[in-house]
Motif scaffolding. Structure first.
Motif, PDB file in Angstrom:
ATOM      1  N   ILE A 140      -2.258   1.562  -9.419  1.00 45.26           N
ATOM      2  CA  ILE A 140      -3.399   1.922  -8.747  1.00 45.26           C
ATOM      3  C   ILE A 140      -3.457   3.475  -8.554  1.00 45.26           C
ATOM      4  O   ILE A 140      -2.478   3.875  -8.038  1.00 45.26           O
TER       5      ILE A 140
ATOM      6  N   ALA B 134     -17.121  -1.719  -2.807  1.00 47.61           N
ATOM      7  CA  ALA B 134     -16.868  -0.558  -1.781  1.00 47.61           C
ATOM      8  C   ALA B 134     -17.931  -0.781  -0.488  1.00 47.61           C
ATOM      9  O   ALA B 134     -19.094  -1.301  -1.043  1.00 47.61           O
TER      10      ALA B 134
ATOM     11  N   THR C 263     -13.319  -0.688   1.937  1.00 48.14           N
ATOM     12  CA  THR C 263     -13.568  -1.750   0.949  1.00 48.14           C
ATOM     13  C   THR C 263     -13.890  -2.913   1.979  1.00 48.14           C
ATOM     14  O   THR C 263     -13.367  -3.239   2.823  1.00 48.14           O
TER      15      THR C 263
ATOM     16  N   VAL D 294       1.182   2.620  -6.400  1.00 48.11           N
ATOM     17  CA  VAL D 294      -0.070   2.985  -5.619  1.00 48.11           C
ATOM     18  C   VAL D 294       0.286   4.528  -5.757  1.00 48.11           C
ATOM     19  O   VAL D 294       0.996   5.140  -4.956  1.00 48.11           O
TER      20      VAL D 294
ATOM     21  N   SER E 130      -8.826   6.589  -5.894  1.00 46.57           N
ATOM     22  CA  SER E 130     -10.117   5.858  -6.150  1.00 46.57           C
ATOM     23  C   SER E 130     -10.288   4.862  -5.179  1.00 46.57           C
ATOM     24  O   SER E 130     -11.440   4.001  -5.220  1.00 46.57           O
ATOM     25  N   VAL E 131      -9.714   4.538  -4.181  1.00 52.53           N
ATOM     26  CA  VAL E 131      -9.923   3.628  -3.239  1.00 52.53           C
ATOM     27  C   VAL E 131     -10.742   4.138  -1.980  1.00 52.53           C
ATOM     28  O   VAL E 131     -10.400   5.395  -1.369  1.00 52.53           O
ATOM     29  N   THR E 132     -11.760   3.341  -1.441  1.00 49.92           N
ATOM     30  CA  THR E 132     -12.676   3.851  -0.470  1.00 49.92           C
ATOM     31  C   THR E 132     -12.853   2.522   0.425  1.00 49.92           C
ATOM     32  O   THR E 132     -12.419   1.613   0.070  1.00 49.92           O
TER      33      THR E 132
ATOM     34  N   LEU F 154      -3.644   8.186  -0.219  1.00 52.84           N
ATOM     35  CA  LEU F 154      -5.398   7.630   0.332  1.00 52.84           C
ATOM     36  C   LEU F 154      -6.227   8.743   0.803  1.00 52.84           C
ATOM     37  O   LEU F 154      -5.619   9.725   1.465  1.00 52.84           O
TER      38      LEU F 154
ATOM     39  N   ASP G  80      -8.210  -1.506   3.425  1.00 56.60           N
ATOM     40  CA  ASP G  80      -8.872  -1.268   2.272  1.00 56.60           C
ATOM     41  C   ASP G  80      -8.447  -1.364   0.932  1.00 56.60           C
ATOM     42  O   ASP G  80      -8.688  -1.762  -0.063  1.00 56.60           O
ATOM     43  N   LEU G  81      -7.106  -0.788   1.173  1.00 52.71           N
ATOM     44  CA  LEU G  81      -6.301  -0.557  -0.161  1.00 52.71           C
ATOM     45  C   LEU G  81      -5.847  -1.987  -0.662  1.00 52.71           C
ATOM     46  O   LEU G  81      -5.909  -2.481  -1.766  1.00 52.71           O
TER      47      LEU G  81
ATOM     48  N   VAL H   3      -9.412   5.873   4.880  1.00 49.61           N
ATOM     49  CA  VAL H   3      -9.248   4.957   3.989  1.00 49.61           C
ATOM     50  C   VAL H   3      -7.660   4.210   4.682  1.00 49.61           C
ATOM     51  O   VAL H   3      -7.087   4.810   4.543  1.00 49.61           O
TER      52      VAL H   3
ATOM     53  N   HIS I 217      -8.805  -3.626  -2.242  1.00 54.09           N
ATOM     54  CA  HIS I 217      -9.014  -3.045  -3.453  1.00 54.09           C
ATOM     55  C   HIS I 217      -8.078  -3.666  -4.286  1.00 54.09           C
ATOM     56  O   HIS I 217      -8.400  -3.887  -5.695  1.00 54.09           O
TER      57      HIS I 217
END
Ligand code: SF4
Lengths: 201, 473
Positions: free
Chosen positions: B286, B306, B294, B177, B290-292, B181, B189-190, B185, B193
């Motif tokens: 990853i 998301a 989730t 990753v 780009s992670v929001t 983050l 969430d991670l 987040v 995702h």
């Protein structure tokens, strides 16, 4: 109550039985045996709860729309299932329930790791085949087919033969009804040596 | 020079009592065996039937969590079990512990807890160990750089009797990753995702090593949340290499060596990290940015979106079936869906930092009047620490129920259930059909998203309620 018996499994060499189909992917262990039936301290008798929430409605009546309740699926010993069968929890109640329900073989294009391991330890044979073979078997739903563990192949009614592979040790254990705990117990001295060495370090 | 090895190779090689061959799997030694009441009774029965003892009581850690009530004892001191079967399951494990000479972290011990919360907080979980439990979320302990995985009840019997398992070496997967983050987040969430990217069977046959800048920046509790859900991607286990964060967390815990022996152990632990050029069977990258926030929308943990995104189109049969069960419309927004129940707890998000995250959102506010909210600490110790900080009052004042530790609504075995058709925003790890009760609909989320949804009475974006930037200490 009778005295507890050490569990042994019946050897499997061949299974000849009808095929039933649950084509859905990702059938998880919570569907195979819902958690509320895990309060048991026994391993017997779980077949009546197998797929409980799909098999019965809220009043406890069988649902007509569930494939395994259909006439041609009754008594079938071979289950053809969608990809990633047995995902989710490690509950061994899942293979116990399937076996008690009458399933001896599960065939899918992918079977979840822990479920597969648990199945092999209980005499439920998990078989992974490719997409094309899966399609071929799906044409036999309701018919009898033969699963031969010794030859590692499935014979369809039409005489078509589909090969499969089972991990060598697990296969030997299934074929001879070998008790894996007994195998480990024989290694007692070697385990002690390992413990002495690693705990001294 | 020997070949570069991954952390999995190093732990594996150090625990082979007998290496694997084409005919037989390896005999793998188990350093720590965790036991709970649901997957153990038949294993103890097997030992008794064969006249066997537990080989290493000192490597066996036992607790009660799945079937236990989360309401306090009655006035007469008895526990309000949901039914006779759960009471008997607990009594059976108490009897087995007495019979086989095992220490039980049971009621009144002050150390009881969900098995994957309790092990780490006691310091029993250590880097480089092999750890197993009759429980698929055992990968939680991988946060410490241990090879930790779930086993079935037959294997529980094998480990009780021999401290060993027959195993084939798993394949390895690196999930890297990159970047950091975004604010607001969480680790939950991670991982949701990541499961969305890998798919629910993407990890089958593999052990995942989580690595990269975003992973190094996670706290131990966040790493546990991450590793916990590795099984939801089908992986055998998930782990993070030990580092300074790991050592800081371990120092001073009851089962951890003290003083000079700690420094010695620390050097040994750090040596398990994957070598620079170690090769993995599969690698996935990853982008953390780009992670929001989730959440899950469907009936398996790979069906994620998301929180402010749109539900998928009703493409294939599986999607349609899941949408149908969840009573959601294809293409619609999840935001605004009416919520009936909110559950904060489980081995995924039942630790102190999770409770703090939820409490920060709720502090001084009221949950919607139609929402039932349960907050269930992951262990006796989490409960005690949370109460010392006054978090219990934040929850009670907001209108939530503050409960006793246990698995509770994560698996709904103890009477804590979501009703048929009700929608629950849950910080647990599984949204399978009926997981939280027959007909229950589950949306998996982070503690902040769950708390924000409790306030709104509808699925809500936590960033809209209390921006992380204002909350961060
Ligand atoms: S909290 Fe849920 S996932 Fe974790 S051990 Fe308990 S039942 Fe299993």
């Amino acid at each position: 109550m009778s005295a507890p018996q050490a569990s042994t499994i019946d050897p499997i060499l061949q299974v000849r039985s009808r095929v039933a189909l649950l084509a859905q992917e990702n059938i998880d262990t919570d569907q195979i045996i819902p958690a509320r039936f895990l309060t048991t301290t026994e391993r017997a008798g779980l077949g009546r709860h197998c797929f409980a929430d799909w098999r019965y409605d809220a009043q406890g009546h069988e649902r007509e729309d569930f494939a395994l309740n259909g006439a041609e699926a009754r008594g079938a010993g071979i289950l053809l299932a969608g990809r990633n069968f047995g995902c989710g929890s490690s509950r061994e109640h899942a293979p116990w329930a399937l076996l008690d329900y009458g399933i001896r073989v599960v065939i899918s294009t992918q079977i979840a790791d822990i479920f597969r391991n648990n199945a092999l330890k209980n005499g439920l044979l998990p078989i992974v085949v490719d997409e094309q073979a899966w399609q071929q078997i799906s044409e036999q739903v309701g018919n009898e087919i033969s699963v031969d563990l010794e030859a590692q192949h499935i014979v369809l009614g039409s005489d078509a033969v589909i090969p499969f592979a089972v991990e060598a040790f697990a296969r030997q254990c299934l074929m001879r009804g070998v008790d894996q705990l007994g195998y480990l117990l024989q290694l007692d001295a070697q385990i002690s040596r390992f413990e002495n060495k690693s705990e001294a370090a | 020079m020997s070949q570069p090895r991954t952390i999995v190779d190093k732990i594996w090689d150090a625990h082979c009592v007998r290496p694997e061959s084409s005919e037989a799997p390896a005999v793998l030694y188990v350093d720590l065996h965790l036991v709970h009441e649901v997957t153990s009774p038949q294993a103890f029965a097997e030992l008794r039937a064969r006249g066997l003892n537990v080989r290493r009581p000192d490597r066996t850690l036992v607790t009660l969590d799945h079937s236990t009530p989360t309401l306090p004892p009655r006035a007469d001191g008895s526990l309000p079990f949901a039914n006779a079967a759960t009471a008997e399951q607990v009594a059976a494990l108490e009897r087995h512990c007495a019979e086989f000479g095992l220490t039980l972290h049971g009621f009144g011990s002050g150390t009881r807890g969900v098995v994957h919360v309790m092990g780490p907080e006691l310091g029993a979980t250590q880097p480089g160990m092999t750890i197993v439990c009759g429980d698929s979320h055992t990968a939680t302990h991988g946060a410490f750089g241990a090879l930790a995985f779930g086993i079935g009840t037959t294997e529980v019997g094998h480990v009780l009797a021999t401290q060993c398992l027959l195993q084939r070496r798993p394949k390895t997967m690196a999930v890297t990753v990159e970047g950091r983050l975004n604010a607001g987040v969480s680790a939950k969430d991670l991982i949701l995702h990541i499961i969305g990217v890998l798919g629910v069977d993407g990890g089958t046959g593999h052990v995942i090593e989580y690595r990269g800048e975003a992973i190094r920046a996670l706290t131990m509790e966040q790493r546990m949340t991450l590793c916990n859900m590795s099984i939801e991607a089908g992986a055998r286990a998930g782990l993070v290499a030990p580092d300074a964060t790991t050592l800081a967390w371990l120092r001073g815990r009851p089962h951890v060596p003290q003083g000079a022996s700690f420094e010695q152990a620390a050097t040994h632990w750090l040596s398990f990290a994957s070598d620079q050029d170690a090769a993995f069977d599969r690698e996935v990258v990853i982008d953390a940015r780009s992670v929001t926030p989730t959440i899950s929308w469907g009936t398996n943990p790979g069906q994620v979106v998301a929180v402010d995104g749109a539900l998928p189109d009703a493409g294939d049969a599986a999607t349609r079936k899941a949408l149908d069960y969840m009573k959601f419309s294809a293409g619609a927004s999840m935001l605004g869906e009416k919520v009936d129940v909110v559950f904060i707890g489980s081995c995924t998000n039942g630790r102190l930092s999770d409770l703090r995250d939820a409490a920060e959102v709720l502090r001084g506010r009221q949950i919607a009047s139609h929402v039932r909210m349960l907050v269930v600490p992951g262990s006796d110790q989490v409960k005690q620490q949370a109460e010392a900080e006054g978090l219990d009052r934040v929850f009670s004042d907001a209108g939530a129920e503050w409960r006793q530790p246990g698995c509770s609504m994560c698996i709904a075995m103890n009477g804590d259930q979501v009703g048929p058709g009700q929608l629950c925003v849950s910080t647990s790890n599984r949204n399978f059909e009926g997981r939280q009760g027959p007909g229950a609909r589950t949306v998996l989320a982070s503690p902040a998203t769950a708390a924000a949804s409790a306030l709104a009475g509808r699925i809500a974006d936590p960033r809209a309620v209390a921006p992380r930037s204002e909350r961060a200490a």
